[in-house]
Design an enzyme around this catalytic site. Structure first.
Site: not given
Ligand code: GLN
Length: 498
Positions: A78, A161, A185
Protein backbone atom coordinates in the site's frame (compact mmCIF):
# COMPACT_ATOMS: atom_id res chain seq x y z
CA UNK A 1 -6.19 -20.01 -13.30
CA UNK A 2 -2.64 -21.27 -13.33
CA UNK A 3 -1.81 -23.51 -10.37
CA UNK A 4 0.99 -21.23 -9.33
CA UNK A 5 -1.39 -18.30 -8.71
CA UNK A 6 -3.90 -20.54 -6.94
CA UNK A 7 -1.50 -21.32 -4.08
CA UNK A 8 -1.88 -19.50 -0.77
CA UNK A 9 1.28 -18.05 0.79
CA UNK A 10 1.53 -21.00 3.18
CA UNK A 11 1.26 -23.45 0.25
CA UNK A 12 3.74 -21.44 -1.82
CA UNK A 13 6.22 -21.48 1.08
CA UNK A 14 6.05 -25.28 1.10
CA UNK A 15 6.40 -25.49 -2.67
CA UNK A 16 9.43 -23.18 -2.51
CA UNK A 17 11.05 -25.20 0.27
CA UNK A 18 10.59 -28.50 -1.50
CA UNK A 19 11.85 -26.86 -4.73
CA UNK A 20 8.76 -27.67 -6.80
CA UNK A 21 8.79 -23.97 -7.77
CA UNK A 22 11.43 -21.24 -7.55
CA UNK A 23 10.95 -17.75 -6.15
CA UNK A 24 11.81 -16.33 -9.57
CA UNK A 25 9.08 -18.43 -11.24
CA UNK A 26 6.55 -17.40 -8.61
CA UNK A 27 7.52 -13.73 -8.92
CA UNK A 28 7.37 -13.81 -12.72
CA UNK A 29 3.85 -15.29 -12.52
CA UNK A 30 2.74 -12.45 -10.23
CA UNK A 31 4.38 -9.76 -12.38
CA UNK A 32 2.45 -11.12 -15.36
CA UNK A 33 -0.77 -11.32 -13.32
CA UNK A 34 -0.32 -7.63 -12.47
CA UNK A 35 -0.03 -6.80 -16.17
CA UNK A 36 -3.02 -8.98 -17.07
CA UNK A 37 -5.26 -7.23 -14.53
CA UNK A 38 -3.94 -3.68 -15.05
CA UNK A 39 -7.47 -2.41 -15.81
CA UNK A 40 -8.22 -2.63 -12.06
CA UNK A 41 -5.88 0.37 -11.57
CA UNK A 42 -4.56 -1.21 -8.37
CA UNK A 43 -0.80 -0.79 -8.86
CA UNK A 44 0.41 2.82 -8.93
CA UNK A 45 4.01 1.77 -9.51
CA UNK A 46 5.56 -1.59 -10.28
CA UNK A 47 9.11 -2.62 -9.45
CA UNK A 48 9.66 -5.74 -11.62
CA UNK A 49 13.47 -5.51 -11.75
CA UNK A 50 13.70 -5.13 -8.00
CA UNK A 51 11.25 -8.03 -7.61
CA UNK A 52 13.35 -10.36 -9.76
CA UNK A 53 16.53 -9.37 -7.89
CA UNK A 54 14.84 -10.03 -4.55
CA UNK A 55 13.46 -13.37 -5.84
CA UNK A 56 16.94 -14.45 -6.97
CA UNK A 57 18.28 -13.63 -3.51
CA UNK A 58 15.42 -15.69 -2.03
CA UNK A 59 16.27 -18.66 -4.25
CA UNK A 60 19.88 -18.43 -3.09
CA UNK A 61 18.83 -18.43 0.58
CA UNK A 62 16.42 -21.34 0.00
CA UNK A 63 19.25 -23.30 -1.68
CA UNK A 64 21.40 -22.71 1.42
CA UNK A 65 18.58 -23.88 3.71
CA UNK A 66 18.32 -20.37 5.13
CA UNK A 67 14.73 -19.41 4.22
CA UNK A 68 12.84 -16.75 6.19
CA UNK A 69 9.18 -16.85 7.21
CA UNK A 70 8.03 -15.21 3.96
CA UNK A 71 10.93 -16.26 1.77
CA UNK A 72 10.12 -15.73 -1.91
CA UNK A 73 6.53 -14.51 -1.37
CA UNK A 74 5.54 -11.64 -3.73
CA UNK A 75 3.89 -8.71 -1.98
CA UNK A 76 2.12 -5.51 -3.10
CA UNK A 77 2.72 -2.58 -0.73
CA UNK A 78 0.00 0.00 0.00
CA UNK A 79 1.40 3.38 -0.93
CA UNK A 80 1.11 4.54 2.71
CA UNK A 81 4.30 2.62 3.62
CA UNK A 82 7.57 4.44 2.96
CA UNK A 83 9.82 2.30 0.80
CA UNK A 84 13.45 3.34 0.59
CA UNK A 85 14.37 4.56 -2.89
CA UNK A 86 10.86 3.88 -4.25
CA UNK A 87 8.42 6.78 -4.69
CA UNK A 88 5.77 6.91 -1.96
CA UNK A 89 2.75 9.16 -2.50
CA UNK A 90 -0.11 8.09 -0.18
CA UNK A 91 -2.07 8.45 -3.47
CA UNK A 92 -1.80 12.24 -3.16
CA UNK A 93 -0.62 14.78 -5.71
CA UNK A 94 1.17 16.62 -2.92
CA UNK A 95 3.64 13.76 -2.45
CA UNK A 96 4.35 13.26 -6.15
CA UNK A 97 8.09 12.74 -6.53
CA UNK A 98 8.72 11.96 -2.85
CA UNK A 99 11.32 9.19 -2.65
CA UNK A 100 11.88 8.15 0.97
CA UNK A 101 15.43 7.74 2.22
CA UNK A 102 14.18 5.18 4.75
CA UNK A 103 12.04 2.05 4.91
CA UNK A 104 8.98 1.65 7.16
CA UNK A 105 9.58 -0.81 9.99
CA UNK A 106 6.68 -3.01 8.85
CA UNK A 107 7.95 -3.39 5.27
CA UNK A 108 11.50 -3.81 6.60
CA UNK A 109 10.21 -6.73 8.70
CA UNK A 110 8.62 -8.29 5.60
CA UNK A 111 11.81 -7.94 3.52
CA UNK A 112 13.90 -9.26 6.39
CA UNK A 113 11.71 -12.38 6.35
CA UNK A 114 12.40 -12.83 2.63
CA UNK A 115 9.30 -11.28 0.99
CA UNK A 116 9.57 -9.93 -2.55
CA UNK A 117 8.31 -6.45 -3.49
CA UNK A 118 6.11 -6.25 -6.59
CA UNK A 119 5.28 -2.54 -6.37
CA UNK A 120 3.21 0.16 -4.70
CA UNK A 121 -0.56 -0.05 -4.43
CA UNK A 122 -3.32 2.50 -4.93
CA UNK A 123 -5.35 3.65 -1.90
CA UNK A 124 -7.60 6.51 -0.87
CA UNK A 125 -5.65 9.77 -0.59
CA UNK A 126 -3.86 9.69 2.78
CA UNK A 127 -6.08 6.65 3.52
CA UNK A 128 -9.16 8.86 3.85
CA UNK A 129 -12.14 7.11 2.33
CA UNK A 130 -14.17 3.93 2.12
CA UNK A 131 -14.30 3.33 -1.64
CA UNK A 132 -10.78 4.04 -2.95
CA UNK A 133 -12.30 6.91 -4.93
CA UNK A 134 -10.35 9.77 -3.33
CA UNK A 135 -7.01 8.66 -4.81
CA UNK A 136 -5.13 11.08 -7.07
CA UNK A 137 -4.52 8.04 -9.27
CA UNK A 138 -8.25 7.43 -9.76
CA UNK A 139 -10.56 4.73 -8.43
CA UNK A 140 -9.67 1.05 -8.15
CA UNK A 141 -12.03 -1.56 -9.60
CA UNK A 142 -13.12 -4.55 -7.53
CA UNK A 143 -12.27 -7.81 -9.38
CA UNK A 144 -15.61 -9.17 -8.15
CA UNK A 145 -18.68 -8.45 -10.25
CA UNK A 146 -22.35 -8.93 -9.39
CA UNK A 147 -23.89 -12.04 -10.92
CA UNK A 148 -27.40 -10.61 -10.66
CA UNK A 149 -29.48 -7.63 -9.51
CA UNK A 150 -29.10 -3.89 -10.12
CA UNK A 151 -25.29 -3.98 -9.76
CA UNK A 152 -24.84 -6.48 -12.58
CA UNK A 153 -22.56 -5.09 -15.28
CA UNK A 154 -21.38 -2.16 -13.12
CA UNK A 155 -17.82 -1.51 -11.95
CA UNK A 156 -17.79 -1.94 -8.16
CA UNK A 157 -15.65 -0.41 -5.45
CA UNK A 158 -13.15 -2.68 -3.70
CA UNK A 159 -13.76 -0.63 -0.54
CA UNK A 160 -11.22 1.69 1.03
CA UNK A 161 -8.85 2.95 1.96
CA UNK A 162 -6.80 -0.22 1.27
CA UNK A 163 -8.92 -0.82 -1.85
CA UNK A 164 -5.98 -1.44 -4.16
CA UNK A 165 -4.47 -3.91 -1.68
CA UNK A 166 -7.72 -5.88 -1.53
CA UNK A 167 -8.09 -5.69 -5.33
CA UNK A 168 -4.61 -7.14 -5.98
CA UNK A 169 -5.35 -9.93 -3.54
CA UNK A 170 -8.73 -10.77 -5.11
CA UNK A 171 -7.31 -10.47 -8.63
CA UNK A 172 -4.40 -12.71 -7.62
CA UNK A 173 -1.85 -10.16 -8.72
CA UNK A 174 -0.13 -10.22 -5.30
CA UNK A 175 0.15 -13.09 -2.84
CA UNK A 176 0.06 -10.94 0.30
CA UNK A 177 -0.72 -7.27 0.91
CA UNK A 178 -0.08 -5.13 4.00
CA UNK A 179 -2.77 -2.52 4.62
CA UNK A 180 -3.40 0.24 7.16
CA UNK A 181 -6.57 0.62 9.22
CA UNK A 182 -7.53 3.85 10.97
CA UNK A 183 -11.28 3.25 11.05
CA UNK A 184 -11.77 0.06 9.04
CA UNK A 185 -9.52 0.37 6.01
CA UNK A 186 -8.20 -3.19 6.23
CA UNK A 187 -11.42 -4.95 7.26
CA UNK A 188 -13.94 -3.21 4.99
CA UNK A 189 -11.98 -3.77 1.72
CA UNK A 190 -11.23 -7.34 2.83
CA UNK A 191 -14.98 -7.89 3.32
CA UNK A 192 -15.83 -6.34 -0.07
CA UNK A 193 -13.27 -8.51 -1.89
CA UNK A 194 -13.73 -11.89 -0.15
CA UNK A 195 -10.48 -11.74 1.85
CA UNK A 196 -9.23 -11.97 5.42
CA UNK A 197 -8.21 -8.62 6.96
CA UNK A 198 -6.78 -8.14 10.45
CA UNK A 199 -6.36 -4.88 12.34
CA UNK A 200 -4.08 -5.76 15.23
CA UNK A 201 -3.96 -4.21 18.69
CA UNK A 202 -2.84 -0.56 18.54
CA UNK A 203 0.95 -0.62 18.93
CA UNK A 204 1.50 -4.17 17.61
CA UNK A 205 2.90 -2.91 14.31
CA UNK A 206 5.26 0.01 14.32
CA UNK A 207 3.94 3.20 12.72
CA UNK A 208 7.49 4.31 11.91
CA UNK A 209 7.68 5.11 8.21
CA UNK A 210 3.92 4.82 7.61
CA UNK A 211 2.44 8.08 6.29
CA UNK A 212 0.45 9.39 9.26
CA UNK A 213 -3.32 9.91 9.01
CA UNK A 214 -4.66 9.85 12.60
CA UNK A 215 -1.79 8.73 14.80
CA UNK A 216 -3.80 7.48 17.79
CA UNK A 217 -5.87 5.21 15.51
CA UNK A 218 -3.54 4.11 12.67
CA UNK A 219 -2.45 0.46 12.63
CA UNK A 220 -0.92 -1.69 9.91
CA UNK A 221 -2.10 -5.26 9.34
CA UNK A 222 -2.37 -8.07 6.80
CA UNK A 223 -4.85 -8.59 3.95
CA UNK A 224 -4.66 -12.23 2.86
CA UNK A 225 -6.56 -14.98 1.09
CA UNK A 226 -7.12 -17.10 4.16
CA UNK A 227 -6.67 -17.22 7.91
CA UNK A 228 -3.47 -19.29 7.81
CA UNK A 229 -1.81 -16.68 5.58
CA UNK A 230 -3.07 -14.00 7.94
CA UNK A 231 -1.40 -15.71 10.92
CA UNK A 232 1.84 -16.05 8.95
CA UNK A 233 1.93 -12.46 7.73
CA UNK A 234 0.90 -10.94 11.06
CA UNK A 235 3.77 -12.78 12.72
CA UNK A 236 6.19 -11.12 10.33
CA UNK A 237 4.72 -7.59 10.42
CA UNK A 238 4.55 -7.14 14.20
CA UNK A 239 7.55 -6.00 16.20
CA UNK A 240 8.49 -3.79 19.10
CA UNK A 241 10.12 -0.65 17.76
CA UNK A 242 11.77 2.06 19.84
CA UNK A 243 11.25 4.38 16.87
CA UNK A 244 7.48 4.46 17.57
CA UNK A 245 6.68 5.77 21.05
CA UNK A 246 3.38 3.85 21.08
CA UNK A 247 4.89 0.51 20.04
CA UNK A 248 4.03 -2.29 22.47
CA UNK A 249 6.82 -4.34 24.00
CA UNK A 250 4.77 -7.53 24.44
CA UNK A 251 5.35 -10.83 22.68
CA UNK A 252 2.89 -11.78 19.96
CA UNK A 253 1.03 -14.99 20.89
CA UNK A 254 1.98 -17.95 18.69
CA UNK A 255 -0.57 -17.46 15.90
CA UNK A 256 0.37 -20.63 14.02
CA UNK A 257 -0.26 -22.57 17.25
CA UNK A 258 -3.65 -20.83 17.56
CA UNK A 259 -4.47 -22.08 14.08
CA UNK A 260 -3.54 -25.66 14.95
CA UNK A 261 -5.56 -25.41 18.16
CA UNK A 262 -8.64 -24.29 16.21
CA UNK A 263 -8.16 -27.16 13.77
CA UNK A 264 -7.86 -29.75 16.51
CA UNK A 265 -10.27 -28.51 19.13
CA UNK A 266 -12.65 -26.11 17.37
CA UNK A 267 -13.61 -23.24 19.65
CA UNK A 268 -14.72 -25.42 22.54
CA UNK A 269 -15.28 -23.36 25.66
CA UNK A 270 -14.97 -20.01 23.90
CA UNK A 271 -17.54 -17.40 24.93
CA UNK A 272 -18.70 -15.09 22.17
CA UNK A 273 -20.68 -11.90 22.76
CA UNK A 274 -23.28 -10.72 20.24
CA UNK A 275 -23.58 -6.96 20.80
CA UNK A 276 -27.19 -5.68 20.70
CA UNK A 277 -26.15 -2.26 19.45
CA UNK A 278 -24.70 -3.59 16.19
CA UNK A 279 -28.23 -4.15 14.89
CA UNK A 280 -28.74 -0.91 12.99
CA UNK A 281 -31.77 0.59 11.22
CA UNK A 282 -32.09 -0.36 7.60
CA UNK A 283 -29.49 -3.14 7.77
CA UNK A 284 -30.13 -5.47 4.80
CA UNK A 285 -31.82 -8.74 5.70
CA UNK A 286 -28.96 -10.77 4.24
CA UNK A 287 -26.47 -9.15 6.64
CA UNK A 288 -28.73 -10.04 9.59
CA UNK A 289 -29.03 -13.62 8.29
CA UNK A 290 -25.28 -13.97 7.81
CA UNK A 291 -24.62 -12.72 11.32
CA UNK A 292 -27.09 -15.26 12.73
CA UNK A 293 -25.44 -17.96 10.61
CA UNK A 294 -22.03 -17.01 12.03
CA UNK A 295 -23.36 -17.34 15.57
CA UNK A 296 -24.71 -20.79 14.70
CA UNK A 297 -21.38 -21.87 13.18
CA UNK A 298 -19.50 -20.85 16.31
CA UNK A 299 -21.97 -22.65 18.57
CA UNK A 300 -21.75 -25.78 16.40
CA UNK A 301 -17.97 -25.66 16.89
CA UNK A 302 -18.32 -25.61 20.67
CA UNK A 303 -18.58 -21.90 21.55
CA UNK A 304 -21.24 -20.35 23.76
CA UNK A 305 -22.82 -17.22 22.32
CA UNK A 306 -24.44 -14.65 24.60
CA UNK A 307 -26.06 -11.27 23.99
CA UNK A 308 -23.99 -8.34 25.33
CA UNK A 309 -24.43 -4.59 25.41
CA UNK A 310 -21.96 -1.88 24.37
CA UNK A 311 -24.20 1.10 25.16
CA UNK A 312 -22.02 3.86 23.68
CA UNK A 313 -21.63 2.25 20.24
CA UNK A 314 -23.90 4.78 18.56
CA UNK A 315 -21.48 7.56 19.42
CA UNK A 316 -18.45 5.81 17.90
CA UNK A 317 -18.88 7.11 14.37
CA UNK A 318 -19.44 10.77 15.36
CA UNK A 319 -16.49 10.61 17.78
CA UNK A 320 -14.27 9.05 15.11
CA UNK A 321 -15.18 11.72 12.56
CA UNK A 322 -14.01 14.37 15.03
CA UNK A 323 -10.87 12.71 16.37
CA UNK A 324 -9.57 11.40 13.03
CA UNK A 325 -9.88 14.73 11.17
CA UNK A 326 -8.42 16.60 14.18
CA UNK A 327 -5.31 14.43 14.14
CA UNK A 328 -5.19 14.48 10.34
CA UNK A 329 -5.28 18.29 10.19
CA UNK A 330 -2.28 18.37 12.50
CA UNK A 331 -0.37 15.56 10.71
CA UNK A 332 -0.96 17.07 7.28
CA UNK A 333 0.40 20.48 8.30
CA UNK A 334 3.84 19.16 7.34
CA UNK A 335 2.99 19.19 3.62
CA UNK A 336 3.94 22.77 2.97
CA UNK A 337 5.85 22.67 -0.30
CA UNK A 338 9.18 22.90 1.54
CA UNK A 339 9.82 19.50 3.03
CA UNK A 340 8.14 16.97 0.76
CA UNK A 341 6.98 16.42 -2.79
CA UNK A 342 5.27 19.14 -4.81
CA UNK A 343 5.62 22.92 -4.65
CA UNK A 344 3.59 25.57 -6.44
CA UNK A 345 5.49 28.88 -6.33
CA UNK A 346 3.86 32.05 -4.95
CA UNK A 347 4.85 35.70 -4.51
CA UNK A 348 5.18 35.25 -0.72
CA UNK A 349 5.86 32.29 1.54
CA UNK A 350 2.21 32.21 2.65
CA UNK A 351 1.04 32.26 -0.93
CA UNK A 352 3.38 29.38 -1.79
CA UNK A 353 1.96 27.33 1.13
CA UNK A 354 -1.62 28.07 0.10
CA UNK A 355 -1.08 27.35 -3.58
CA UNK A 356 0.86 24.15 -2.89
CA UNK A 357 -1.78 22.81 -0.51
CA UNK A 358 -4.64 24.01 -2.71
CA UNK A 359 -3.28 22.17 -5.73
CA UNK A 360 -1.79 19.20 -3.89
CA UNK A 361 -4.69 17.96 -1.75
CA UNK A 362 -7.94 16.48 -3.08
CA UNK A 363 -11.44 17.40 -1.90
CA UNK A 364 -11.82 14.71 0.79
CA UNK A 365 -8.48 15.61 2.37
CA UNK A 366 -9.38 19.31 2.33
CA UNK A 367 -12.74 18.51 3.94
CA UNK A 368 -10.99 16.62 6.75
CA UNK A 369 -8.47 19.44 7.28
CA UNK A 370 -11.32 21.95 7.54
CA UNK A 371 -13.25 19.79 10.02
CA UNK A 372 -10.09 19.04 11.97
CA UNK A 373 -8.94 22.64 12.34
CA UNK A 374 -12.50 23.67 13.24
CA UNK A 375 -12.90 21.13 16.07
CA UNK A 376 -9.45 22.02 17.40
CA UNK A 377 -10.01 25.79 17.28
CA UNK A 378 -10.08 27.67 20.59
CA UNK A 379 -13.85 28.26 20.50
CA UNK A 380 -14.87 24.69 19.71
CA UNK A 381 -12.18 22.53 21.28
CA UNK A 382 -14.18 21.71 24.41
CA UNK A 383 -17.49 21.28 22.62
CA UNK A 384 -16.19 18.87 19.99
CA UNK A 385 -12.68 17.53 20.45
CA UNK A 386 -12.73 17.09 24.23
CA UNK A 387 -16.24 15.66 24.12
CA UNK A 388 -15.20 13.16 21.45
CA UNK A 389 -12.23 12.11 23.57
CA UNK A 390 -14.54 11.54 26.55
CA UNK A 391 -16.81 9.42 24.39
CA UNK A 392 -13.78 7.47 23.23
CA UNK A 393 -13.05 6.59 26.85
CA UNK A 394 -16.66 5.45 27.40
CA UNK A 395 -16.41 3.22 24.33
CA UNK A 396 -13.16 1.73 25.65
CA UNK A 397 -14.84 1.12 29.01
CA UNK A 398 -17.78 -0.64 27.32
CA UNK A 399 -15.38 -3.10 25.66
CA UNK A 400 -13.41 -3.56 28.85
CA UNK A 401 -16.58 -4.44 30.70
CA UNK A 402 -17.93 -6.99 28.21
CA UNK A 403 -14.55 -8.69 27.89
CA UNK A 404 -14.77 -9.66 31.56
CA UNK A 405 -17.52 -12.08 30.44
CA UNK A 406 -16.66 -13.07 26.86
CA UNK A 407 -13.52 -13.92 24.86
CA UNK A 408 -14.56 -12.17 21.65
CA UNK A 409 -17.44 -10.42 19.92
CA UNK A 410 -19.11 -11.38 16.65
CA UNK A 411 -20.54 -8.67 14.37
CA UNK A 412 -21.00 -8.08 10.64
CA UNK A 413 -17.94 -6.40 9.05
CA UNK A 414 -19.91 -3.92 6.96
CA UNK A 415 -23.54 -2.84 6.62
CA UNK A 416 -23.60 -3.83 2.91
CA UNK A 417 -21.71 -5.64 0.17
CA UNK A 418 -19.58 -3.69 -2.34
CA UNK A 419 -21.45 -0.87 -4.08
CA UNK A 420 -21.04 0.65 -7.53
CA UNK A 421 -18.20 3.11 -8.09
CA UNK A 422 -19.40 6.71 -8.04
CA UNK A 423 -22.52 5.77 -6.11
CA UNK A 424 -21.84 7.39 -2.77
CA UNK A 425 -19.14 9.95 -3.51
CA UNK A 426 -21.62 12.83 -3.72
CA UNK A 427 -22.64 12.27 -0.11
CA UNK A 428 -19.74 12.13 2.36
CA UNK A 429 -21.99 11.22 5.29
CA UNK A 430 -23.40 8.10 3.63
CA UNK A 431 -19.80 7.13 2.84
CA UNK A 432 -18.91 7.56 6.54
CA UNK A 433 -21.64 5.01 7.45
CA UNK A 434 -19.57 2.24 5.88
CA UNK A 435 -17.36 2.32 8.97
CA UNK A 436 -20.11 1.86 11.53
CA UNK A 437 -18.99 -1.64 12.62
CA UNK A 438 -15.24 -1.18 12.23
CA UNK A 439 -14.53 2.18 13.89
CA UNK A 440 -15.19 1.16 17.55
CA UNK A 441 -12.20 -1.25 17.59
CA UNK A 442 -9.88 1.56 16.42
CA UNK A 443 -11.19 3.94 19.09
CA UNK A 444 -10.59 1.26 21.73
CA UNK A 445 -7.22 0.17 20.30
CA UNK A 446 -8.28 -3.48 20.26
CA UNK A 447 -7.76 -6.11 17.53
CA UNK A 448 -10.45 -7.15 15.04
CA UNK A 449 -10.56 -9.42 12.01
CA UNK A 450 -12.88 -9.72 9.00
CA UNK A 451 -13.42 -13.18 7.52
CA UNK A 452 -15.24 -13.90 4.25
CA UNK A 453 -18.39 -15.71 5.29
CA UNK A 454 -20.76 -15.84 2.33
CA UNK A 455 -22.17 -14.18 -0.74
CA UNK A 456 -24.94 -11.62 -1.11
CA UNK A 457 -27.99 -12.46 -3.25
CA UNK A 458 -26.17 -10.90 -6.22
CA UNK A 459 -23.03 -12.97 -5.69
CA UNK A 460 -20.80 -10.48 -3.85
CA UNK A 461 -18.66 -11.32 -0.81
CA UNK A 462 -19.82 -10.53 2.72
CA UNK A 463 -17.65 -10.60 5.84
CA UNK A 464 -18.08 -11.33 9.52
CA UNK A 465 -16.00 -9.51 12.13
CA UNK A 466 -14.54 -10.83 15.36
CA UNK A 467 -13.29 -8.34 17.96
CA UNK A 468 -11.02 -9.41 20.85
CA UNK A 469 -9.42 -7.78 23.90
CA UNK A 470 -6.05 -6.03 23.48
CA UNK A 471 -3.15 -8.37 22.63
CA UNK A 472 -5.42 -11.36 21.91
CA UNK A 473 -4.82 -11.75 18.19
CA UNK A 474 -4.61 -15.50 18.91
CA UNK A 475 -8.30 -15.55 19.91
CA UNK A 476 -9.14 -13.85 16.61
CA UNK A 477 -7.15 -16.39 14.60
CA UNK A 478 -8.86 -19.29 16.42
CA UNK A 479 -12.37 -17.92 15.89
CA UNK A 480 -11.66 -16.82 12.32
CA UNK A 481 -10.26 -20.26 11.40
CA UNK A 482 -13.50 -21.77 12.67
CA UNK A 483 -15.72 -19.36 10.72
CA UNK A 484 -13.61 -19.88 7.59
CA UNK A 485 -13.98 -23.64 7.81
CA UNK A 486 -17.73 -23.47 8.38
CA UNK A 487 -18.31 -20.91 5.60
CA UNK A 488 -16.26 -22.85 3.03
CA UNK A 489 -15.90 -19.62 1.05
CA UNK A 490 -14.73 -19.86 -2.59
CA UNK A 491 -12.03 -17.24 -2.95
CA UNK A 492 -11.83 -16.85 -6.70
CA UNK A 493 -13.18 -13.51 -7.96
CA UNK A 494 -14.63 -13.44 -11.45
CA UNK A 495 -11.91 -11.01 -12.57
CA UNK A 496 -8.94 -12.90 -11.10
CA UNK A 497 -5.78 -13.36 -13.18
CA UNK A 498 -5.55 -16.68 -14.98
N1 GLN B 1 -13.17 5.09 5.99
C1 GLN B 1 -12.54 5.66 7.15
C2 GLN B 1 -12.14 7.08 6.88
O1 GLN B 1 -12.30 7.53 5.80
C3 GLN B 1 -11.39 4.81 7.60
C4 GLN B 1 -10.18 5.00 6.80
C5 GLN B 1 -9.04 4.19 7.30
O2 GLN B 1 -9.23 3.27 8.08
N2 GLN B 1 -7.86 4.57 6.86
O3 GLN B 1 -11.67 7.75 7.74
Amino acid sequence: MSDILAMTAVAARQALDNKSISAVELTEAYIKAGQDTAENNAYVLTTPDKAIDMAKASDARIAKGDAGLLEGIPIGVKDMFCTKGVETTASSRILKGFVPTYESTVTQNLWQDGAVMLGKINCDEFAMGSANETSAFGAVINPWTASDGPLKGKALTPGGSSGGSAAVMAARSALLAPGTDTGGSIRQPAAFCGLVGLKPTYGRCSRLGIVAFASSLDQAGPITRDVADCALMMTSMASYDKGDSTSIDAPMPDLMAALTKAKNEGVKGMRIGIPDEYTIDGMPEQIVTLWEQGRQWLEDAGATCVPVSLPHTKYALPAYYIIAPAEASSNLARYDGVRYGQRVDGATLDEMYAKTRGAGFGDEVKRRILIGTYVLSAGYYDAYYIKAQKIRRLIQNDFHQVFSGVDALLTPSTPSAAFALGEEDKDPVSMFLNDVFTVPANLAGIPAISVPAGLSSDGLPLGLQLIAPALREDTLIEGAAMLEKAAGFNHVASGAAS
